[in-house]
Scaffold this active site. Structure first.
Site, mmCIF file in Angstrom:
data_model
loop_
_atom_site.group_PDB
_atom_site.id
_atom_site.type_symbol
_atom_site.label_atom_id
_atom_site.label_comp_id
_atom_site.label_asym_id
_atom_site.label_seq_id
_atom_site.Cartn_x
_atom_site.Cartn_y
_atom_site.Cartn_z
ATOM 1 N N GLN A 98 -29.442 1.995 14.356
ATOM 2 C CA GLN A 98 -29.836 1.842 12.948
ATOM 3 C C GLN A 98 -30.373 3.160 12.407
ATOM 4 O OE1 GLN A 98 -33.289 -0.241 11.383
ATOM 5 N NE2 GLN A 98 -31.944 -1.564 10.179
ATOM 6 N N TYR A 179 -37.378 0.878 2.233
ATOM 7 C CA TYR A 179 -37.322 2.274 2.672
ATOM 8 C C TYR A 179 -36.436 3.080 1.717
ATOM 9 C CZ TYR A 179 -39.760 0.273 6.600
ATOM 10 O OH TYR A 179 -40.700 -0.388 7.356
ATOM 11 N N ARG A 226 -27.509 -2.873 6.303
ATOM 12 C CA ARG A 226 -28.504 -3.950 6.190
ATOM 13 C C ARG A 226 -29.192 -3.884 4.834
ATOM 14 N NH1 ARG A 226 -33.881 -5.639 9.777
ATOM 15 N NH2 ARG A 226 -33.175 -7.768 10.118
ATOM 16 N N GLY A 320 -34.443 -11.686 15.649
ATOM 17 C CA GLY A 320 -35.402 -10.640 15.961
ATOM 18 C C GLY A 320 -36.371 -11.078 17.036
#
Ligand code: 8OZ
Length: 372
Positions: A98, A179, A226, A320
């Site tokens: 990622q 982000y 994502r 997760g």
């Protein structure tokens, strides 16, 4: 009708099942933000996942906002990741890196020369950063100049090249959770007046240029993305997320991307508190435009995952916390075996405790073999 235990062709990559290990920040990288042998053990333990997505990994020094998160911009980091990919492959798994840049979710103490973190606009996040001094408010960022953006895109391209050198099967562009790329997408954080701000098309431009650059290194089918269309995590929001993320899903589909990974609802929180986006519609838009697979995430149980995959609503489900606490999650789901309880006190930082010491039902090297 497909089951989560059925194989799936993700472009030219063959996944043995539809259960993906979601990206999980664990803050255990070594000096220089270099992946360690312990990290290789942790990921290899989880190699029965259809696909492992690595923890978020900085594409450049400016992309850091948390202590002990790994990077993919130095030779030592590439070497460290090589231990991880080799261990996962030796255990029969597949792993995707990622690619991450935190943007304004940072602090001057992480930045080269103690500079201000970078962001689309000079708007501080109402968030705390965890530094060597403990929790401190995120620093006021400076707005990136338009002429700096090609350099930023180049950092992602170089990071993808580094990922390839480190042996990753795929890369995922992190455009979720408030982000940098998400900061460009959403109008609460993007107040730019150049061609990277204003309209939905302009706010999506940086993400699409980054994806293009990364897809010049890996085939588009080996690139995922994502997004978290309604998540407010990291002090982010958009006035009208539906047209924004419909455009993003269509444009990413048009690139022939391997998968679109959607966090449904609030990251790690309620799935349905915000009804502004029709996730099924986004998945359709992505596929109709030429995208290959869809991946869903956020609070999925085995029953929810089975229902979603068997109805054809999504191709893959990312788990997760269940994968964090159960290295052999696939085997446990197959057998309806009880799950280990996660220990939240060891999620971030530390060593083997709460990381590589979660028990498997059977020793993981015995998986699939008859009991002695
Ligand atoms: C939790 C703690 C630190 C980082 C994300 C990379 O939310 C993260 C993250 C999550 O995507």
């Amino acid at each position: 009708m497909s089951s989560i235990f059925d194989s799936l062709a993700l472009a030219d990559l063959s996944l043995p099942n539809r259960m993906v290990m979601a990206p999980l920040t664990r803050s255990r990288a070594g000096a220089g933000n270099v992946p360690t042998p312990l990290m290789a053990t942790y990921y290899a333990q989880r190699a029965t996942a259809g696909l492992i997505i690595s923890e978020a990994t900085q594409v450049c020094p400016e992309g850091q906002g948390y202590i002990c998160t790994p990077g993919i911009h130095s030779a030592e980091q590439v070497e460290g990741w090589r231990l991880v990919t080799d261990a996962v492959h030796a255990a029969g798994g597949r792993i995707c890196l990622q690619l991450w840049h935190v943007g304004r979710i940072s602090h001057t103490s992480f930045q080269p020369g103690g500079a201000a973190p970078v962001a689309p606009s000079a708007i501080a996040a109402d968030m705390k950063a965890y530094t060597t001094e403990g929790f401190v408010p995120c620093s006021m960022p400076r707005a990136l100049e338009t002429i700096e953006l090609p350099g930023l895109i180049e950092a992602y391209r170089q990071a993808a090249l580094n990922a390839k050198a480190a042996g990753f099967d795929m890369v995922e562009v992190h455009a979720a959770n408030g982000y940098l790329l998400d900061q460009f997408l959403r109008d609460k954080t993007n107040q730019r007046t150049d061609t990277y701000g204003g309209t939905v098309e302009n706010r999506s431009r940086l993400l699409l240029e980054v994806v293009d650059a990364v897809a010049s290194v890996y085939p588009a089918g080996r690139v995922g993305c994502r997004i978290s269309p309604v998540s407010g995590f990291n002090d982010i929001d958009d006035t009208n997320p539906l047209p924004l993320f419909t455009h993003v899903a269509q444009a990413l589909g048009g690139c022939g991307l391997g998968y679109l990974h959607i966090i449904e609802g609030q990251t790690g929180g309620p799935r349905d508190a915000d009804q502004r986006v029709d996730f099924a519609g986004l998945r359709r838009s992505f596929k109709q435009a030429g995208g290959q697979c869809t991946m869903v995430n956020n609070g999925y149980t085995k029953a929810m995952a089975e229902a979603t995959v068997s109805s054809g609503d999504a191709d893959l489900v990312a788990f997760g916390v269940p994968f964090l606490a159960n290295p052999d999650l696939v085997a446990r789901f197959k057998l309806d075996a009880p799950l280990n309880a996660p220990d939240a006190s060891t999620f971030y930082g530390g060593g083997a405790k709460g990381y590589t010491d979660y028990p498997t039902r059977t020793p993981f090297h015995m998986e699939g073999k008859p009991a002695a």
